[in-house]
Design a protein around this motif. Structure first.
Motif, mmCIF file in Angstrom:
data_model
loop_
_atom_site.group_PDB
_atom_site.id
_atom_site.type_symbol
_atom_site.label_atom_id
_atom_site.label_comp_id
_atom_site.label_asym_id
_atom_site.label_seq_id
_atom_site.Cartn_x
_atom_site.Cartn_y
_atom_site.Cartn_z
ATOM 1 N N THR A 64 1.099 -3.557 -7.848
ATOM 2 C CA THR A 64 0.431 -4.427 -6.192
ATOM 3 C C THR A 64 1.610 -5.134 -5.376
ATOM 4 N N ILE A 65 2.052 -5.092 -4.863
ATOM 5 C CA ILE A 65 3.590 -5.908 -4.008
ATOM 6 C C ILE A 65 2.809 -6.407 -2.190
ATOM 7 N N THR A 66 3.041 -7.887 -2.479
ATOM 8 C CA THR A 66 2.612 -8.442 -1.287
ATOM 9 C C THR A 66 3.665 -8.627 -0.754
ATOM 10 N N LEU A 67 3.199 -8.572 1.039
ATOM 11 C CA LEU A 67 4.770 -8.565 2.200
ATOM 12 C C LEU A 67 3.877 -9.591 3.221
ATOM 13 N N SER A 68 5.037 -10.396 3.640
ATOM 14 C CA SER A 68 4.397 -10.953 4.722
ATOM 15 C C SER A 68 4.186 -10.510 5.663
ATOM 16 N N GLY A 69 3.142 -11.224 6.989
ATOM 17 C CA GLY A 69 2.796 -10.073 7.780
ATOM 18 C C GLY A 69 1.781 -9.434 8.174
ATOM 19 N N ASN A 70 1.201 -9.181 8.691
ATOM 20 C CA ASN A 70 0.894 -7.816 8.911
ATOM 21 C C ASN A 70 1.069 -6.504 9.421
ATOM 22 N N TYR A 71 2.468 -6.135 9.638
ATOM 23 C CA TYR A 71 3.317 -4.853 9.573
ATOM 24 C C TYR A 71 3.213 -3.820 9.076
ATOM 25 N N PHE A 72 2.517 -3.918 7.771
ATOM 26 C CA PHE A 72 2.493 -3.373 6.342
ATOM 27 C C PHE A 72 0.685 -2.430 6.490
ATOM 28 N N PRO A 73 0.728 -1.572 7.303
ATOM 29 C CA PRO A 73 -0.673 -0.861 6.653
ATOM 30 C C PRO A 73 -1.128 0.484 5.787
ATOM 31 N N GLU A 74 0.619 0.357 5.754
ATOM 32 C CA GLU A 74 -0.115 1.713 4.476
ATOM 33 C C GLU A 74 1.951 1.827 3.894
ATOM 34 N N VAL A 75 1.521 2.392 2.317
ATOM 35 C CA VAL A 75 2.660 2.553 2.200
ATOM 36 C C VAL A 75 2.592 4.133 0.906
ATOM 37 N N GLU A 76 3.650 4.819 1.118
ATOM 38 C CA GLU A 76 3.737 6.525 0.354
ATOM 39 C C GLU A 76 4.029 6.376 -0.767
ATOM 40 N N SER A 102 8.454 0.008 -15.754
ATOM 41 C CA SER A 102 9.716 0.013 -16.988
ATOM 42 C C SER A 102 11.026 1.269 -16.325
ATOM 43 N N ALA A 103 10.172 1.628 -13.997
ATOM 44 C CA ALA A 103 11.543 2.009 -13.909
ATOM 45 C C ALA A 103 11.227 2.171 -11.994
ATOM 46 N N PRO A 104 12.592 2.625 -11.541
ATOM 47 C CA PRO A 104 12.259 1.680 -10.230
ATOM 48 C C PRO A 104 11.114 2.997 -9.199
ATOM 49 N N ILE A 105 10.769 2.604 -8.457
ATOM 50 C CA ILE A 105 10.174 3.725 -7.485
ATOM 51 C C ILE A 105 10.212 3.674 -6.273
ATOM 52 N N ASP A 106 10.262 5.222 -6.025
ATOM 53 C CA ASP A 106 10.607 5.733 -4.797
ATOM 54 C C ASP A 106 9.465 5.381 -3.899
ATOM 55 N N LEU A 107 9.855 4.960 -2.043
ATOM 56 C CA LEU A 107 8.831 4.952 -1.555
ATOM 57 C C LEU A 107 8.537 4.871 -0.374
ATOM 58 N N SER A 108 8.035 4.867 0.519
ATOM 59 C CA SER A 108 8.235 5.167 1.839
ATOM 60 C C SER A 108 7.192 3.903 2.576
ATOM 61 N N LEU A 109 7.373 2.912 3.379
ATOM 62 C CA LEU A 109 6.747 1.608 3.494
ATOM 63 C C LEU A 109 6.924 2.205 5.394
ATOM 64 N N ASN A 118 7.183 1.782 15.488
ATOM 65 C CA ASN A 118 6.346 2.377 14.681
ATOM 66 C C ASN A 118 6.837 3.628 13.381
ATOM 67 N N THR A 119 7.580 3.226 12.332
ATOM 68 C CA THR A 119 8.914 4.189 11.593
ATOM 69 C C THR A 119 7.890 3.588 10.487
ATOM 70 N N TRP A 120 8.550 4.659 9.077
ATOM 71 C CA TRP A 120 8.609 4.894 7.998
ATOM 72 C C TRP A 120 9.865 4.810 7.455
ATOM 73 N N TYR A 121 10.075 4.051 6.071
ATOM 74 C CA TYR A 121 11.207 3.871 5.910
ATOM 75 C C TYR A 121 11.131 3.960 4.427
ATOM 76 N N PRO A 122 11.727 5.345 3.996
ATOM 77 C CA PRO A 122 12.313 5.749 2.213
ATOM 78 C C PRO A 122 13.576 4.245 1.588
ATOM 79 N N LEU A 123 11.915 3.657 0.645
ATOM 80 C CA LEU A 123 12.802 2.219 -0.196
ATOM 81 C C LEU A 123 13.203 2.737 -1.785
ATOM 82 N N THR A 124 13.258 2.167 -2.506
ATOM 83 C CA THR A 124 13.434 1.892 -3.444
ATOM 84 C C THR A 124 12.605 0.562 -4.439
#
Length: 128
Positions: A64-76, A102-109, A118-124
């Motif tokens: 579970t991650i916590t981010l500031s603001g109401n800009y992040f409706p979902e993560v993949e 135990s390891a980095p996590i690839d996700l799209s925010l 309105n964009t999806w960002y591939p992050l780790t």
């Protein structure tokens, strides 16, 4: 003579404790005060990481991650989309998805700043 050795030993032990205490921050996350940060294209991403509002928690195979603001409706993560939960009282969004520390996590925010962005960002997510 014995008094001198005891004093020297005490001073050496105190010096060792001080050196260890100073070394601990060297292993901490160099980018922020939290236990993770974001990378984009394999490099630290200051803009995304600046929205981190709390340490990530790991429980029962979920992160579970916590981010500031109401800009992040979902993560993949792993091809599955997980919805965020916004708390207007704290102005933070919590996102929970499968993973471990135990390891980095690839996700799209998914980032939404209506009506302009309105964009999806591939992050780790990198543990730090």
């Amino acid at each position: 003579m014995v008094k001198s050795i005891k004093k020297t030993t005490t001073v050496l032990m105190l010096a060792l404790v001080l050196m260890l205490a100073m070394a601990v921050p060297a292993f901490a996350n160099p980018y922020n005060d939290y236990n993770y940060y974001f990378e984009y294209d394999g490099a630290y991403h200051a803009h995304s990481s600046s929205y981190i509002a709390a340490n990530a928690t790991v429980s029962g195979g979920n992160v579970t991650i916590t981010l500031s603001g109401n800009y992040f409706p979902e993560v993949e993560v792993g091809g599955v989309t997980y919805s965020g939960v916004y708390d207007s009282g704290t102005n933070t969004t919590k996102l929970t998805f499968p993973g471990s520390s135990s390891a980095p996590i690839d996700l799209s925010l998914h980032v939404v700043v209506a009506p302009w962005h309105n964009t999806w960002y591939p992050l780790t997510l990198v543990w730090g």
